[in-house]
Design a protein around this motif. Structure first.
Motif: not given
Length: 256
Positions: A82-83, A91, A114, A144
């Motif tokens: 995800l990152t 995404t 996430c 994040r």
């Protein structure tokens, strides 16, 4: 049993880290399994949202399995796809709920962030221990954290390595709900059910719009036309919405 379990039930994809003996630290093999899970969730129109959880009361996830050594190769780095650290950003297009308990630190904290909604057990502890251990790299978790927490709270966590508990995380707006550990799965399922009462394509379009202009000035966001919203306007679910309104009934969404 696989170290990452995956199944779909009633339009909800369930992704579960299942390596409690290692505090759910993510191995290269788990990273690959997570990548496949995210891809399936994105590609399958019958999946409307996802719930990410972990086995064992002690830890949600403590990040990468460092026992694999510095030569460890991963497809999408610590957070399983995800990152985007070390690879292209992936995404999740569908809404995701994270159910967090125990230690949620480092890459595990990043993985939780996430999600769109976080439900935390009272036992949850969130932290960024990297600098305390003399580690810092292309560290997505700090980027994040500074966006999802008040500035000085995030900086204190980054620069001291100290953790915050579930109650503090709720106070700072990081988590949506705090529940006893025994009720964690039920609470996450309830959030997924709330999400799936909504039109799935409308949810996906809304998420795309929000994330697509998150770092832009409001004026730019307001002036942007979003492809996902325009596609939704031509969907079967919009026709169903209009028919249900005319007939005085609740719509039955198909995600088409």
């Amino acid at each position: 049993m696989a170290d990452v379990e995956f199944h779909v039930d009633n339009h909800v994809a369930h992704v579960r880290l299942n390596r409690p003996q290692g505090m759910n630290a993510i191995t290269g093999g788990m990273d690959d399994l997570l990548f496949e899970a995210w891809k399936t969730i994105n590609d399958d129109p019958e999946i409307w949202c996802a719930v990410l959880s972990a086995e064992g009361e002690k830890a949600f996830c403590i990040g990468a399995d460092v026992s694999e050594g510095p030569e460890r190769k991963t497809r999408m780095a610590l957070a399983g796809g995800l990152t985007g650290i070390g690879g292209p950003l992936v995404t999740l297009r569908k809404p995701m709920v994270a159910a967090v308990q125990g230690f949620c630190v480092g890459g595990g904290f990043e993985l939780a962030m996430c999600a769109d909604i976080i439900v935390a057990a009272e036992t949850a502890q969130f932290g960024l221990p990297e600098t305390r251990h003399g580690i810092i790299g292309e560290c997505g978790v700090v980027h994040r954290a500074i966006r999802q927490l008040p500035h000085h709270i995030a900086m204190a966590m980054i620069l001291t390595g100290e953790r915050i508990d579930a109650a503090s995380a709720a106070q700072y707006g990081l988590v949506n709900e705090v529940v006893p550990y025994a009720g964690l799965a039920e609470a996450a399922a309830a959030w997924a059910a709330k999400i799936n009462k909504c039109a799935p394509l409308a949810n996906q379009a809304a998420k795309a719009a929000v994330l697509g202009r998150l770092g832009y000035p409001l004026e730019v966001a307001l002036m942007t036309r979003f492809e996902e919203i325009e596609q939704y306007a031509e969907s079967d679910d919009v026709r169903e919405r209009n028919a249900a309104a005319a007939e005085g009934r609740k719509p039955v969404w198909t995600g088409r």
